[in-house]
Scaffold this active site. Structure first.
Site, mmCIF file in Angstrom:
data_model
loop_
_atom_site.group_PDB
_atom_site.id
_atom_site.type_symbol
_atom_site.label_atom_id
_atom_site.label_comp_id
_atom_site.label_asym_id
_atom_site.label_seq_id
_atom_site.Cartn_x
_atom_site.Cartn_y
_atom_site.Cartn_z
ATOM 1 N N GLU A 283 44.703 42.623 30.125
ATOM 2 C CA GLU A 283 43.493 42.284 30.884
ATOM 3 C C GLU A 283 42.471 41.561 30.015
ATOM 4 O OE1 GLU A 283 42.388 46.147 32.580
ATOM 5 O OE2 GLU A 283 43.600 45.660 34.337
ATOM 6 N N ASP A 356 49.061 51.665 38.086
ATOM 7 C CA ASP A 356 47.724 51.985 37.603
ATOM 8 C C ASP A 356 47.106 53.166 38.344
ATOM 9 O OD1 ASP A 356 45.432 51.796 36.165
ATOM 10 O OD2 ASP A 356 44.643 50.028 37.166
ATOM 11 N N GLU A 384 39.453 56.857 39.932
ATOM 12 C CA GLU A 384 39.200 55.451 40.236
ATOM 13 C C GLU A 384 39.787 55.031 41.581
ATOM 14 O OE1 GLU A 384 40.727 52.842 37.204
ATOM 15 O OE2 GLU A 384 40.429 51.040 38.429
HETATM 16 C C1 BDP Z 1 42.379 50.040 35.212
HETATM 17 C C2 BDP Z 1 40.908 49.957 35.366
HETATM 18 C C3 BDP Z 1 40.226 49.186 34.263
HETATM 19 C C4 BDP Z 1 40.745 49.656 32.920
HETATM 20 C C5 BDP Z 1 42.246 49.505 32.865
HETATM 21 C C6 BDP Z 1 42.854 50.085 31.609
HETATM 22 O O1 BDP Z 1 40.617 49.358 36.617
HETATM 23 O O2 BDP Z 1 38.844 49.404 34.404
HETATM 24 O O3 BDP Z 1 40.164 48.943 31.885
HETATM 25 O O4 BDP Z 1 42.836 50.212 33.921
HETATM 26 O O5 BDP Z 1 43.405 51.176 31.698
HETATM 27 O O6 BDP Z 1 42.739 51.222 35.849
HETATM 28 O O7 BDP Z 1 42.819 49.468 30.558
#
Ligand code: BDP
Length: 689
Positions: A283, A356, A384
């Site tokens: 990301e 996720d 989340e």
């Molecule tokens: C996702 C989240 C994000 C996190 C990412 C992570 O939306 O905010 O930074 O995972 O785990 O669940 O790095």
């Protein structure tokens, strides 16, 4: 009762219990001089007994009848027979027995940390109504590192946090130490949590600068007496950002030297620093691939810098790139070939599922598939994708489902994570914290139970969710068996409820953009394909679901052959994972006898009905719960009941627009048209990334 005291409430006990308790806690016998950890244990015992009986036991050097005896082998107490070797470094034993002719309670351990955990275990036994005259318990943690991961930014915004601001007041640190830091440490120690990563995985290099290290050191000083080490998320590009180097290439000698010097500096400031957590090449975060290197190159460089000090690197496997054929397959593709390539003080941290933190995912295929590499399990305690802190969803059953999943590679996920399957000594379970400045810590009363369940199951991954929930409910709400069990039933039902009203039958990631709170199955215009709900559900006129079998992405082949075979055939795929692995026609016959379309709707209805049922059960508990917390939970449940309908209606409206099928007879039509649900906007949702 605002929830601040968590499960450590120590409220006055009824008179008949008071006498028994006082007789079993007349004094505390411990080695002198006490260490800070031992002092914390003694102070907690005193606080607990004081709260419950009105009188705190004094610290004594004499073995009086009714004493709580905190024993280590060093004291060599005459007449004490304890299987020390079986207790390990942090384990404990609790036993009511005669010692030198006196009735006492022994709390025994090989270390002060063990005594601290044993003291909390005794308080738990008291609060859950154990027979204090017949205590005989012992417990040794199966996992070495039991850590919270705080996704907390330096400006106190908590990414995916729904419980207020970050506890860490970086601005006022290191001089001002909020009393909450100590209560935070007590709560964690009571569960056996022994480490905390202070800052967000999407990290800033600033955390590694001298001023911030001094702040982290101040927190470490508060946590140390509670057996908790601090860790930091490390930004991979720090050598460039802080060190002025031209590169952060992990194979560049100057970069390696920079990290070594940085590690030396950290350990000068925080001698028992735990290590680094790293999100790299995920990301948009920097990482070794920016220089054509792989994850092992990156992790090993940091490991080399920490190794002389005994630190560990927790290298996250949460990666996915836009060009990947199937996001669910990518972590495996990148990491599995690196098995055996990591330094001994690296542990690869893997989320419970391959996408996720969804309401339900099959266990991550990396578990069991990297025998030469220690793997940590990462769970998300903050909700989340499960209704934030507003919806009552107890995660114990989710944790248990993952831990007890059979990898078909010789054992369960729990056996991979506790190191026993492949003989690893370095073991860890991490939980993304749900803690903030809200008075109740977690954003709602019941979200405290998710913190609790995480800690207890990290200590012993084989604990049953039901048993852990029972402990929590007894300590937090009521020890009256019928009411306590009603609370537990409600908690245990809540996980399946959220699966049903959000993402039944293996659907996943239907949440709306950015906030991940409400439904957005129609979203298909995001910059990356694998951010769109339509990418995940693949609903079309011909059917619904993600084909991960040979005719599709074949991600199923990442599982052990026996499991891959089972999950490749819709008939042998459990219904709860069906649309995770298969794209099926709307009229596909389900085991229930319904068509897939009718089953989908039935599940949405079941989810809504289950939330209504939770509301009714809670209402029935009014007499046994204090009015403040009862009313608060009631209000939350009303929101959840409304929003479960929102989820159901929006998803049914959308899927109907795609399937073109009529609603089965007797189905309540969605309250509004699809356009209404699509038009809803939510600015300023909490916890955004
Ligand atoms: C996702 C989240 C994000 C996190 C990412 C992570 O939306 O905010 O930074 O995972 O785990 O669940 O790095």
């Amino acid at each position: 009762e605002d929830g601040y005291d968590l499960w450590l409430r120590y409220r006055p006990v009824p008179a008949e219990v008071r006498g028994v308790l006082q007789a079993r806690a007349r004094a505390i016998v411990a080695a002198t001089p006490t260490t800070p950890v031992l002092q914390a244990a003694v102070a907690e015992l005193q606080r607990g007994v004081q709260g419950m009986t009105g009188k705190a036991p004094a610290l004594s050097t004499r073995l009086v009848p009714g004493a709580l005896v905190l024993a280590t082998p060093a004291q060599a107490l005459a007449g004490l027979d304890v299987p020390w070797a079986d207790l390990g470094r942090e384990g404990w034993l609790l036993r009511s027995q005669k010692l030198q002719g006196r009735d006492v309670t022994v709390i025994a351990a090989n270390s002060d940390a063990g005594l601290l955990y044993g003291s909390f275990a005794w308080l738990r036994a008291v609060q859950t109504g154990a027979n204090l005259a017949r205590l005989d318990q012992r417990s040794v943690p199966k996992v070495g590192l039991r850590l919270l991961n705080h996704w907390d930014n330096l400006d106190r915004h908590v990414e995916r946090g729904y419980a207020g601001a970050s506890l860490w007041d970086w601005w006022k640190l290191p001089d001002i130490l909020d009393a909450r830091y100590t209560d935070y440490a007590r709560a964690n120690a009571s569960l056996g949590i022994n480490g905390t990563v202070l800052n967000n995985v999407n990290s800033k290099a600033d955390s590694l600068t001298a001023p911030y290290l001094a702040k982290a050191a101040a927190l470490a000083g508060v946590f140390r007496p509670y057996g908790i080490k601090v860790y930091l998320s490390a930004r991979f590009s720090a050598p460039r950002e802080l060190g002025g180097l031209k590169t952060s290439d992990p194979l560049d000698p100057a970069v390696r030297a920079w990290w070594k010097a940085k590690a030396d500096e950290i350990y000068k400031t925080i001698p028992d620093f735990g290590g680094f957590l790293v999100k790299a090449n995920s990301e948009g975060q920097p990482g070794p691939q920016d220089y054509g290197r792989n994850h092992a190159d990156g992790a090993n460089m940091l490991a080399e810098a920490l190794a002389p000090h005994g630190g560990v690197v927790m290298w996250r496997a949460f990666v996915y790139a836009p060009e990947a054929k199937d996001r669910a397959a990518q972590a495996f593709d990148e990491f599995q070939p690196l098995d055996g390539k990591f330094a001994p003080n690296v542990i690869v941290q893997v989320k419970n599922g391959a996408i996720d933190f969804q309401p339900r995912e099959p266990f991550h295929p990396l578990f069991g598939a990297m025998p030469k590499t220690p793997l940590a399990l990462e769970l998300q305690i903050t909700k989340e994708y499960l209704g934030f802190a507003t919806h009552l969803v107890h995660l114990g059953p989710l944790f248990e489902e993952v831990l007890q999943a059979d990898t078909h590679r010789g054992g369960t996920v729990a056996r991979v994570v506790d190191g026993s399957l492949h003989g690893h000594k370095l073991t860890a379970v991490a939980g993304v914290a749900n803690i903030g400045t809200d008075r109740n810590w977690s954003g709602s009363q019941f979200d405290q139970a998710n913190w609790y369940a995480f800690g207890r199951m990290a200590w012993d991954p084989d604990l049953k969710a039901a048993a852990v929930a029972r402990e929590w409910a007894a300590q937090t709400f009521t020890n009256k068996a019928a009411s306590r069990d009603a609370i537990v039933d409600l908690m245990l039902a809540s996980r399946e409820a959220v699966v049903d009203y959000m993402t039944p039958l293996g659907l996943h990631h239907l949440m709306d953009t950015g906030h991940h709170y409400g439904p957005g199955p129609w979203v298909n215009d995001l910059e990356r394909a694998d951010w769109n709900p339509t990418y995940f559900h693949r609903a079309a006129r011909d059917g619904i679901g993600f084909d991960r079998t040979r005719t599709g992405s074949n991600a199923v082949a990442q599982y052990a052959p026996a499991l891959a075979r089972l999950w490749s055939d819709p008939r042998t795929t459990p219904p709860e994972l069906l649309l995770w692995f298969h794209h099926l026609p709307w009229d596909h016959a389900m085991p229930s006898g319904r068509t897939l379309w009718a089953e989908l709707i039935a599940r949405y209805d079941a989810g809504v009905a289950s939330v209504d049922d939770m509301g009714r059960r809670w209402a029935g508990l009014r007499a046994d719960i204090d009015p403040e917390r009862h009313a608060e939970v009631t209000a939350y449940l009303a929101v959840q009941a409304r929003e479960a309908r929102w989820w159901r209606d929006a998803c049914i409206a959308y899927f109907q627009s795609v399937s073109g099928l009529p609603l089965p007879a007797g189905t309540r039509p969605p309250a509004q048209g699809l356009e209404h649900y699509k038009s809803l906007r939510f600015g300023f949702a909490p916890g955004r990334g």
